[in-house]
Design an enzyme around this catalytic site. Sequence first.
Site, PDB file in Angstrom:
ATOM      1  N   LYS A 162      36.946  54.583  10.916  1.00 19.25           N
ATOM      2  CA  LYS A 162      37.987  54.495  11.315  1.00 19.25           C
ATOM      3  C   LYS A 162      39.014  54.043  10.293  1.00 19.25           C
ATOM      4  O   LYS A 162      38.963  53.588   9.223  1.00 19.25           O
ATOM      5  CB  LYS A 162      38.110  53.484  12.594  1.00 19.25           C
ATOM      6  CG  LYS A 162      37.227  53.856  13.720  1.00 19.25           C
ATOM      7  CD  LYS A 162      37.508  53.179  14.969  1.00 19.25           C
ATOM      8  CE  LYS A 162      36.652  53.610  16.260  1.00 19.25           C
ATOM      9  NZ  LYS A 162      37.375  55.042  16.804  1.00 19.25           N
ATOM     10  N   LYS A 208      33.383  70.985  21.655  1.00 18.34           N
ATOM     11  CA  LYS A 208      34.314  71.509  20.548  1.00 18.34           C
ATOM     12  C   LYS A 208      34.114  73.020  20.237  1.00 18.34           C
ATOM     13  O   LYS A 208      33.038  73.357  19.883  1.00 18.34           O
ATOM     14  CB  LYS A 208      34.335  70.747  19.443  1.00 18.34           C
ATOM     15  CG  LYS A 208      34.956  69.442  19.626  1.00 18.34           C
ATOM     16  CD  LYS A 208      35.266  68.553  18.303  1.00 18.34           C
ATOM     17  CE  LYS A 208      35.423  66.927  18.689  1.00 18.34           C
ATOM     18  NZ  LYS A 208      36.873  66.603  18.878  1.00 18.34           N
ATOM     19  N   LYS A 255      28.145  58.662  27.045  1.00 19.59           N
ATOM     20  CA  LYS A 255      27.800  57.394  25.902  1.00 19.59           C
ATOM     21  C   LYS A 255      28.581  56.383  26.172  1.00 19.59           C
ATOM     22  O   LYS A 255      29.942  56.104  26.605  1.00 19.59           O
ATOM     23  CB  LYS A 255      27.844  58.117  24.580  1.00 19.59           C
ATOM     24  CG  LYS A 255      29.399  58.259  24.124  1.00 19.59           C
ATOM     25  CD  LYS A 255      29.381  59.349  22.726  1.00 19.59           C
ATOM     26  CE  LYS A 255      29.466  58.057  21.662  1.00 19.59           C
ATOM     27  NZ  LYS A 255      30.738  57.476  21.425  1.00 19.59           N
ATOM     28  N   HIS A 268      30.202  64.650  23.614  1.00 21.88           N
ATOM     29  CA  HIS A 268      31.912  65.825  23.804  1.00 21.88           C
ATOM     30  C   HIS A 268      31.937  66.541  22.238  1.00 21.88           C
ATOM     31  O   HIS A 268      32.717  67.642  22.279  1.00 21.88           O
ATOM     32  CB  HIS A 268      32.894  65.011  24.074  1.00 21.88           C
ATOM     33  CG  HIS A 268      33.687  64.240  22.957  1.00 21.88           C
ATOM     34  ND1 HIS A 268      33.243  63.119  22.574  1.00 21.88           N
ATOM     35  CD2 HIS A 268      34.895  64.520  22.100  1.00 21.88           C
ATOM     36  CE1 HIS A 268      34.239  62.554  21.493  1.00 21.88           C
ATOM     37  NE2 HIS A 268      35.200  63.444  21.366  1.00 21.88           N
ATOM     38  N   HIS A 293      27.102  61.971  17.697  1.00 21.55           N
ATOM     39  CA  HIS A 293      28.060  63.274  17.078  1.00 21.55           C
ATOM     40  C   HIS A 293      27.601  63.483  15.787  1.00 21.55           C
ATOM     41  O   HIS A 293      27.470  64.951  15.687  1.00 21.55           O
ATOM     42  CB  HIS A 293      29.635  62.688  16.966  1.00 21.55           C
ATOM     43  CG  HIS A 293      30.384  62.401  18.402  1.00 21.55           C
ATOM     44  ND1 HIS A 293      29.764  62.527  19.518  1.00 21.55           N
ATOM     45  CD2 HIS A 293      31.213  61.162  18.404  1.00 21.55           C
ATOM     46  CE1 HIS A 293      30.438  61.866  20.472  1.00 21.55           C
ATOM     47  NE2 HIS A 293      31.309  60.792  19.633  1.00 21.55           N
ATOM     48  N   GLU A 345      38.834  59.184  11.391  1.00 17.08           N
ATOM     49  CA  GLU A 345      39.987  58.746  12.240  1.00 17.08           C
ATOM     50  C   GLU A 345      41.095  58.079  11.502  1.00 17.08           C
ATOM     51  O   GLU A 345      40.671  57.210  10.714  1.00 17.08           O
ATOM     52  CB  GLU A 345      39.443  58.144  13.332  1.00 17.08           C
ATOM     53  CG  GLU A 345      38.553  58.980  14.136  1.00 17.08           C
ATOM     54  CD  GLU A 345      37.989  58.228  15.380  1.00 17.08           C
ATOM     55  OE1 GLU A 345      38.530  58.238  16.368  1.00 17.08           O
ATOM     56  OE2 GLU A 345      37.223  57.389  15.320  1.00 17.08           O
ATOM     57  N   ASP A 354      28.423  54.263  17.538  1.00 14.84           N
ATOM     58  CA  ASP A 354      29.567  54.788  18.268  1.00 14.84           C
ATOM     59  C   ASP A 354      29.561  56.181  17.811  1.00 14.84           C
ATOM     60  O   ASP A 354      29.774  57.228  18.657  1.00 14.84           O
ATOM     61  CB  ASP A 354      30.826  54.160  17.824  1.00 14.84           C
ATOM     62  CG  ASP A 354      31.797  54.781  18.899  1.00 14.84           C
ATOM     63  OD1 ASP A 354      31.804  55.000  20.030  1.00 14.84           O
ATOM     64  OD2 ASP A 354      33.073  54.724  18.192  1.00 14.84           O
TER      65      ASP A 354
HETATM   66  C1  BG6 Z   1      34.052  58.761  20.673  1.00 18.43           C
HETATM   67  C2  BG6 Z   1      33.981  57.407  20.102  1.00 18.43           C
HETATM   68  O1  BG6 Z   1      32.775  59.216  21.064  1.00 18.43           O
HETATM   69  O2  BG6 Z   1      34.577  59.534  20.050  1.00 18.43           O
HETATM   70  C3  BG6 Z   1      35.299  57.009  19.614  1.00 18.43           C
HETATM   71  O3  BG6 Z   1      33.726  56.369  20.950  1.00 18.43           O
HETATM   72  C4  BG6 Z   1      36.011  58.203  18.825  1.00 18.43           C
HETATM   73  O4  BG6 Z   1      35.316  55.732  18.942  1.00 18.43           O
HETATM   74  C5  BG6 Z   1      36.106  59.420  19.424  1.00 18.43           C
HETATM   75  O5  BG6 Z   1      37.389  57.709  18.336  1.00 18.43           O
HETATM   76  C6  BG6 Z   1      36.380  60.713  18.343  1.00 18.43           C
HETATM   77  O6  BG6 Z   1      36.579  61.649  19.161  1.00 18.43           O
HETATM   78  P1  BG6 Z   1      37.411  62.882  18.891  1.00 18.43           P
HETATM   79  O7  BG6 Z   1      37.253  63.922  19.587  1.00 18.43           O
HETATM   80  O8  BG6 Z   1      38.903  62.379  19.010  1.00 18.43           O
HETATM   81  O9  BG6 Z   1      37.227  63.246  17.239  1.00 18.43           O
END
Ligand code: BG6
Length: 493
Positions: free
Chosen positions: A346, A188, A154, A184, A246, A222, A241
Amino acid sequence: MIKKIGDFDLVLFGGTGDLVMRKLLPALYHQHQDGNLPAAGRILCLGKREAPKKASKKSGAALFLARAQTLVKDYLGAAYQEAHWAGFAARIEYMQLDAREAAEYAELTANLAQHPGRVRVFYLATAPDLFVPICQNLAAHSLNRGQTRVVLEKPLGRDLASAEQIIAEVGKYFEENQIYRIDHYLGKEPVQNLLALRFGNALLEPLWRREWIRDVQITVTEEVGVEQRADFYDRAGTLRDMVQNHLLQLLSIVAMEPPSSTDADAIRDEKLKVLRSLRPMAPEDVYTKVVRGQYRAGASAGQPVPGYRDEPGVPPDSRTETFVALKAEICNWRWAGVPFFLRTGKRMQERLAEIVINFHEVPHSIFGPHALKPNQLVIRLQPNESVRLYMMAKEPGDQMTLAPVYLDLDFHQSFKTRAPEPYERLLKDVIRGDLSLFVRADELRTAWTWVAPILTAWENSTQEPKPYTAGTWGPAASSRLLSRDGLCWHEEE
Ligand code: BG6
């Protein structure tokens, strides 16, 4: 039965970039160290950044490996075992290649020709504007043959039209079942456990519906800010994003009907049906059902941090959202009337990813004035993955006093094994040819279609994103989104 990981040549475009260095190589190393990769498995990293202008290829490769080793060590921490590094490094070849230049693919072609029988994976860890030129060049050199797969990272577009374009253009050179679109979050462990929990137990299924579930909350927050990614992030924002991919993927797994098997298409068909059942957002809904926020200066881990507009590389008048909360509705028999609240941002108070299923209250309490808390199933993705089912129980003693306690599924305790990182699992799935945890073109299209009215309404609006202080749970409007339905976010209870 799980497919075997056959001999492979894994070609990483964007081989010197952050994703390869910080996620892919560490993930591959971990799998190598655990003895899960076949001896005949090579990793070709393609990049042009590493070698200083006059350096020989050898010194470029040596520099590359030194940097990779440092990052792998950092990433694995105590799990890193020096004894395995040399074996892993022997799998890696570093090659300079300008992905846009067709002529530069000759060396790669000759290199891959040494192993014609191997699974070939082209992993495009590059900016999306390189996807099409790379696929064209691979095709021009007849590199798509036999068991060949292409992996796309992505962002897969910035709206429906650009996603359609990528789908169509890449589709000219690769069949849909050769294309692995990575999200991704699907890699998980707790997300896959959700499938196990839902479809491996008879207990939950009868309750998994509107009659018993009051609302669902999906939170991915985050602590970090925009970090060094302002250039990308300011053009993307949180909706593109995180939500489009996700969060909607998590929602579709929570809400899907039981698939007929664990086959990739059986699972993806059911997820797609959920995405197609999402109530479309009318322009006026965007004002009442979606909150967009942007962080202002505040604190993170006890340290002062700047506001988004003061981050390096962010325009001082940026209206890009760093927070989104929204209410989604799924229009089908199972879920009609059950709100699904999604939230991500964020510079929030904590790094947290969890799915909370709130059940209805008991129809009548025999315990008089004692407050009974409705049952709750909390699936924690990170940190400290766990599944907890909150129930009411009697406190010990003479009085009939009730309190919530939880049944805890502690995976580390039960299985006494480490949970692999998402890329470890996903990379192996690509090599073994398992598409279940990858996003199909129609899912991608449907997710973009659903977020499109939100993007349009924001573009046409003169309203600023709602400010929130860094280190908090987001703007007050996020709480109001739920309080209008008499509800609150999990941490506010
Ligand atoms: C990514 C985003 O796909 O996922 C990022 O582009 C984000 O902005 C990240 O920080 C978060 O992934 P994880 O696995 O750390 O929760």
